[in-house]
Design a protein around this motif. Sequence first.
Motif, short mmCIF file in Angstrom:
data_model
loop_
_atom_site.label_atom_id
_atom_site.label_comp_id
_atom_site.label_asym_id
_atom_site.label_seq_id
_atom_site.Cartn_x
_atom_site.Cartn_y
_atom_site.Cartn_z
N SER A 68 3.38 23.73 -13.99
CA SER A 68 2.06 23.18 -14.27
C SER A 68 1.71 22.25 -13.12
N THR A 69 0.50 22.37 -12.59
CA THR A 69 0.12 21.53 -11.47
C THR A 69 -1.40 21.35 -11.43
N GLY A 70 -1.83 20.19 -10.95
CA GLY A 70 -3.25 19.94 -10.78
C GLY A 70 -3.80 20.72 -9.59
N ILE A 71 -5.09 20.99 -9.64
CA ILE A 71 -5.72 21.75 -8.55
C ILE A 71 -7.08 21.15 -8.22
N TYR A 72 -7.53 21.43 -7.00
CA TYR A 72 -8.93 21.21 -6.64
C TYR A 72 -9.38 22.40 -5.83
N GLY A 73 -10.68 22.67 -5.87
CA GLY A 73 -11.18 23.85 -5.17
C GLY A 73 -12.63 24.11 -5.49
N THR A 74 -12.98 25.37 -5.65
CA THR A 74 -14.38 25.78 -5.84
C THR A 74 -14.47 26.85 -6.91
N LEU A 75 -15.42 26.71 -7.81
CA LEU A 75 -15.70 27.74 -8.79
C LEU A 75 -16.44 28.89 -8.10
N ILE A 76 -15.99 30.12 -8.38
CA ILE A 76 -16.63 31.31 -7.83
C ILE A 76 -17.28 32.08 -8.98
N GLU A 77 -18.53 32.41 -8.81
CA GLU A 77 -19.24 33.22 -9.79
C GLU A 77 -20.02 34.32 -9.08
N ASN A 78 -19.76 35.56 -9.49
CA ASN A 78 -20.42 36.71 -8.87
C ASN A 78 -20.29 36.72 -7.35
N GLY A 79 -19.09 36.40 -6.90
CA GLY A 79 -18.80 36.48 -5.47
C GLY A 79 -19.34 35.35 -4.64
N ALA A 80 -19.81 34.26 -5.26
CA ALA A 80 -20.38 33.14 -4.50
C ALA A 80 -19.77 31.82 -4.95
N HIS A 81 -19.63 30.87 -4.01
CA HIS A 81 -19.19 29.51 -4.33
C HIS A 81 -20.31 28.80 -5.10
N THR A 82 -19.97 28.19 -6.24
CA THR A 82 -21.02 27.53 -7.03
C THR A 82 -20.79 26.04 -7.25
N LYS A 83 -19.57 25.61 -7.58
CA LYS A 83 -19.30 24.21 -7.88
C LYS A 83 -17.97 23.78 -7.28
N ALA A 84 -17.93 22.52 -6.85
CA ALA A 84 -16.65 21.93 -6.45
C ALA A 84 -15.88 21.54 -7.71
N ILE A 85 -14.61 21.88 -7.74
CA ILE A 85 -13.77 21.70 -8.93
C ILE A 85 -12.64 20.71 -8.63
N ALA A 86 -12.35 19.85 -9.59
CA ALA A 86 -11.19 18.94 -9.50
C ALA A 86 -10.80 18.52 -10.91
N GLU A 87 -9.69 17.79 -11.02
CA GLU A 87 -9.18 17.28 -12.29
C GLU A 87 -8.97 18.41 -13.29
N MET A 88 -8.47 19.54 -12.78
CA MET A 88 -8.09 20.66 -13.64
C MET A 88 -6.65 21.03 -13.35
N ASN A 89 -6.05 21.78 -14.26
CA ASN A 89 -4.66 22.20 -14.13
C ASN A 89 -4.55 23.71 -14.20
N VAL A 90 -3.54 24.23 -13.52
CA VAL A 90 -3.15 25.62 -13.70
C VAL A 90 -1.71 25.61 -14.19
#
Length: 443
Positions: A382-404
């Motif tokens: 389990s680890t925290g991540i940051y990155g970008t949400l992808i929807e329909n092949g495009a970058h939409t939102k910056a993501i943080a404070e989530m875990n995988v």
Amino acid sequence: MSGPSDALKDTARRMMDGALARDVKGVQVAASRSRSVSVIWRTGRVDKIQESSRLGVSLVLYLDGRYTTCTTNDLRPEAVDRFLDSSVALCRAMTPDPYRVMPDPSLYEGREERDLGLYDPAVAAVTPEERKATAAAMESAALAKAGDKAIQAETGSEDEESESFRIHTNGFEGSVRSSYFGSWASVSLQDAGDKRPEGDYNVASRTRAELPGPELVGTKAAESGLLRMGTTKVPTASMTMLIENRAVGRLLGYLLAATSGRALQQKQSFLDGMLGKEFGSAAFDLLDEPFLAGGFGSRLFDGEGITARPMPVFEKGVFRNFYIDVYYGKKLELPPTTGGRSNLVLTPGTKSLDELVAGVAKGILVRGFIGGNSNSTTGDFSTGIYGTLIENGAHTKAIAEMNVAGNHKDLWKRLVEAGNDPWPYSSLRVPSLVFDDVQFSGE
């Protein structure tokens, strides 16, 4: 390929002769010399300059079933005599260990003699002014790219040269000479409220000519920070995970902790019993490649003198080899492979990162991991991540404070594609990776 200095060879041989004169039959000696210089730059000026030089010897003794290893950097004749006396006395006081033995000389056989491109003479010609100019140029580029969002940039330029000579009483002799050039930049940015996202970028090379320019490093650092502006969470869901090439090393490191001989012998490996069996998807090819030109893990022999050879770790998802040194080989009654990694090469695909993103209906591009843990016994992670949400092949939102989170025994079966962009500045030559249906925790 130039060899070690005569002085280094003489130092190692004098140490070996001294140990043999004290009735020690099994001896390994490694003499090494290194010099490194680094400059850290902040707010338009030098923040720190550091230079270090080291000359030292590592001594390994095998005596009447006993074993010890000692090091010293005091090489005055009288100090060497005291060091040898105390090392032998320490070895005699150790509890016998039948598994501590010298490598069988057959493990030294078949060594290739080739130039791996590890040393660039230009390392001796780098001037203080050039290091400062590089660091200053990275700062300027980072601040220019970040614009009015920039709070501060910090940059660094460093270079190192080293050489070592190793000799064993049972016939091994080998040497390594290498150079290193590195540049890095980090940027702090002002986001909404009290958020202070940071961006970073670092590059490295064995040769000075192949090191990317400072403007690229500074710009990339600022870009990585700007991509962390305005981060948010999205609802918990299972979706595609795309990991950027320079971030894959964290997840791969978690997996490889289970490939060590120690983990296997201590019953702390979730890969126990998996040799020759399918572990990951057919897209998972991972090769330990010691002969990669200019690689940071490239070598002709490992730390025990075992001759280096390419070694598949995973082939089309099938687990092929543990990293087994002489000690754990004896304990496990298995032939040694090698005690540690060289370069790890994951077979790349044909698509760029942008092309991989374009093929994702909904997922997260993981640009980095934060904290976290992985259990080499069970495979849970389990680890925290940051990155970008992808929807329909495009970058939409910056993501943080989530875990995988998940389990390695399941995750690597979900690997569906690798990019064509292996990260070139590390011993991990791994491209961006795409995994299907991975669990993310968010809102």
